[in-house]
Design an enzyme around this catalytic site. Structure first.
Site, short mmCIF file in Angstrom:
data_model
loop_
_atom_site.label_atom_id
_atom_site.label_comp_id
_atom_site.label_asym_id
_atom_site.label_seq_id
_atom_site.Cartn_x
_atom_site.Cartn_y
_atom_site.Cartn_z
N CYS A 318 0.85 -1.20 0.00
CA CYS A 318 0.00 0.00 0.00
C CYS A 318 0.88 1.24 0.00
O CYS A 318 0.44 2.31 -0.40
CB CYS A 318 -0.96 -0.01 1.18
SG CYS A 318 -0.11 -0.08 2.74
C1 UN1 Z 1 1.01 -2.47 3.47
O1 UN1 Z 1 1.41 -2.57 2.31
O2 UN1 Z 1 -0.21 -2.72 3.76
O3 UN1 Z 1 5.83 0.61 5.12
C2 UN1 Z 1 1.85 -2.12 4.62
C3 UN1 Z 1 5.85 -0.46 4.53
C4 UN1 Z 1 5.59 -1.72 5.32
C5 UN1 Z 1 4.12 -1.92 5.53
C6 UN1 Z 1 3.29 -1.83 4.30
N1 UN1 Z 1 6.26 -1.62 6.59
O4 UN1 Z 1 6.08 -0.56 3.35
#
Ligand code: UN1
Length: 549
Positions: A318
């Site tokens: 995300c």
């Molecule tokens: C996600 O993709 O839901 O900051 C979380 C980051 C990871 C978490 C991603 N520690 O890319």
């Protein structure tokens, strides 16, 4: 690495807990398992929601697990079981719950390699990243084990004598956690660990295509924490059944809080449903995360970060980079270098040293094809020897392994983006990075905010004034200065605004507000009925007094 008399991964060991993990040889000579939901400690061997095969996306002929899917009723049953266990768990002293978290952390650490291997096999995350993901669970446990001895309330002075005010954090009750499969164990732990520490019982519904990883984490949590039956329940079900089950459970008053990580579209539906029950869900949704590259940027650093955040995890975080917004003065230099670095980047077998492996699952490959359909004739594509799926006919130079065995996609840099393009406005979960130019920082900030998400944003600059102007102007919940958009640490508030979430924050002390409710208490020991605002002593102030020169 063994745990509880069996192995999470590997060949030849027997069952973990009765029939929990029945290992069978499949065509590839690997073992796979039958995975079920667990409600109040009981395995739900029936499959009212059908059966699902979780396959290795890097070698789709390899079945990682056969999953018995549950139904809406099963989800509601799990919520009822959690409600039944609620009091006994919240009565366990918080420091004792903290010890449970400490043991979970140790057990996860002792099983780190097995769990990481399973994650790599099931969702194709490169092994080094999968190990990092497991580390994120341990970090989360390390943080919250001590919180069991804090979980502070306050003593607050009263406006009247012989009266004292207090605040307490109470568990919310039953938490329903619904998670995506791109971080099949770390992101769930961001919910599960603090929710349990705070004294809640939980129903966890992971992504079906990451069921084996979820079941492994479930075992580590239950066994490591010594959790009584019903405190943590695992429901494997598809989205529609889960939604219907959540509706029933909320209607019956069996769910007090929902935590959801997934798409903005589903997040909006969950927000709507919980809103009807006067609840506000903890929503961690998509992102269209911008990276601004200013003229003073260290271009080599910015290129390395764009490569990692754009294509790491095949762009399926995300927090993955969406669009690079690069100053016209350095646009050509940056574009050339990013193109070159992306062409050189090793892609392929996630057990080898690659920047990224396959898509998480075939469904993400199909969806990514739709995003590729948004490419316009005026766009210029860079970064690889082709676009779309990597095959023998559409090869990627330097690919490591057999591309046809799995669901692998070329990395694609799209230049010449325009503001009205869907590729600029929408999240494109996959190995695709957009690139556009800007002339002044206000324009860059406007472009960074334009898609309406607000999860993570980065800027590369050597100018502190620019860094702070960017921080202030950008709508993201998380801002990186000279760092990638992805890779947040596990104890800073994590979450977004706009289409990325409803303002809820996970991790660190901030998530405590998701899983506890403040209760205030006042205690009057004056022996009389002292009325607030009325029986309050007033001092006489002389407000007309002025200093004389
Ligand atoms: C996600 O993709 O839901 O900051 C979380 C980051 C990871 C978490 C991603 N520690 O890319």
């Amino acid at each position: 690495m063994s745990w509880a008399g069996a192995q999470i991964d590997g060949i030849g060991s027997d069952t973990c807990s009765g029939s929990m993990i029945l290992r069978q040889r499949n065509g590839m000579g690997r073992m796979n398992r039958n995975i079920t939901s667990v409600i109040a400690g009981n395995e739900e061997t029936g499959a009212p929601g059908g059966r699902f095969r979780s396959v290795n996306p890097a070698a789709t002929s390899e079945v990682v697990a056969e999953v018995a899917l549950g139904s809406a009723k099963m989800f509601a049953d799990a919520a009822r079981a959690a409600r039944a266990a609620k009091l006994s768990w919240s009565d366990v002293p918080a420091p004792v719950r903290g010890r449970a978290i400490a043991h979970i952390g140790r057990l996860v650490e002792a099983n780190a390699e097995s769990l990481a291997r399973l994650v790599t096999r099931e969702i194709g995350k490169p092994y080094a990243e999968a190990l990092g993901e497991v580390r994120e669970i341990v970090d989360t446990c390390d943080f919250f084990l001590g919180e069991g001895r804090r979980l502070y309330g306050q003593t607050v002075p009263s406006e009247m004598p012989d009266k004292q005010l207090f605040t307490f954090r109470n568990p919310v009750g039953v938490v329903a956690v619904i998670t995506a499969g791109n971080f099949p164990v770390a992101v769930p732990s961001w919910y599960l660990v603090p929710a349990l520490l705070c004294g809640n019982c939980v129903v966890w519904k992971p992504a079906e295509y990451a069921s084996a990883s979820a079941r492994a984490l479930y075992e580590l949590l239950v066994r490591g924490g010594g959790l009584p039956d019903g405190v943590l329940n695992l429901v494997l079900a598809d989205g529609d059944e889960t939604f219907a089950g959540l509706d029933i459970a909320l209607g019956e008053g069996c769910v007090d809080k929902v935590g959801f990580t997934g798409s903005s579209k589903v997040g909006a539906r969950i927000g709507e449903l919980t809103g009807r029950h006067l609840q506000s869900a903890c929503l961690e949704l998509g992102g269209k995360n911008p990276m601004v590259v200013t003229p003073s940027a260290d271009i080599d650093l910015a290129v390395a970060a764009a490569l990692f955040s754009g294509f790491g995890t095949a762009g399926q975080r995300c927090t993955s980079l969406g669009t690079v917004i690069v100053h016209e003065d350095v646009r050509e230099e940056f574009t050339g270098q990013l193109d070159e670095a992306t062409r050189q980047a090793p892609v392929g077998d996630p057990f080898r040293d690659v920047v990224y492996g396959p898509m998480l699952n075939a469904r993400f490959g199909r969806r990514f094809e739709e995003y590729l359909g948004w490419i316009q004739p005026y766009h210029r594509l860079l970064g690889s020897t082709g676009t779309g799926r990597i095959t023998a006919r559409n090869p990627r130079e330097g690919f490591l392994g057999d591309p046809e065995a799995g669901i692998f996609y070329h990395p694609t840099i799209v230049t010449g983006l325009r503001e009205e393009d869907a590729l600029f406005r929408e999240e494109t979960f996959g190995p695709l990075v957009g690139l556009m130019g800007y002339r002044d920082l206000d324009e860059a900030i406007r472009l960074a905010n334009a898609p309406g998400y607000g999860l993570s944003a980065a800027i590369y600059t050597r100018d502190p004034a620019e860094a702070f102007r960017f921080r202030r102007g950008v709508s993201a919940g998380m801002v990186s200065i000279n760092n990638s958009t992805s890779g947040a640490e596990a104890h800073l508030p994590f979450g977004g605004n706009g289409k990325s979430g409803n303002g809820s924050r996970q991790s660190g002390i901030w998530v405590l507000d998701q899983f506890t409710r403040w209760q205030s208490m006042n205690w009057d020991y004056s022996g009389s009925l002292q009325k607030a605002q009325m029986d309050v002593a007033e001092l006489n102030a002389d407000e007309s007094y002025r200093l004389t020169d």
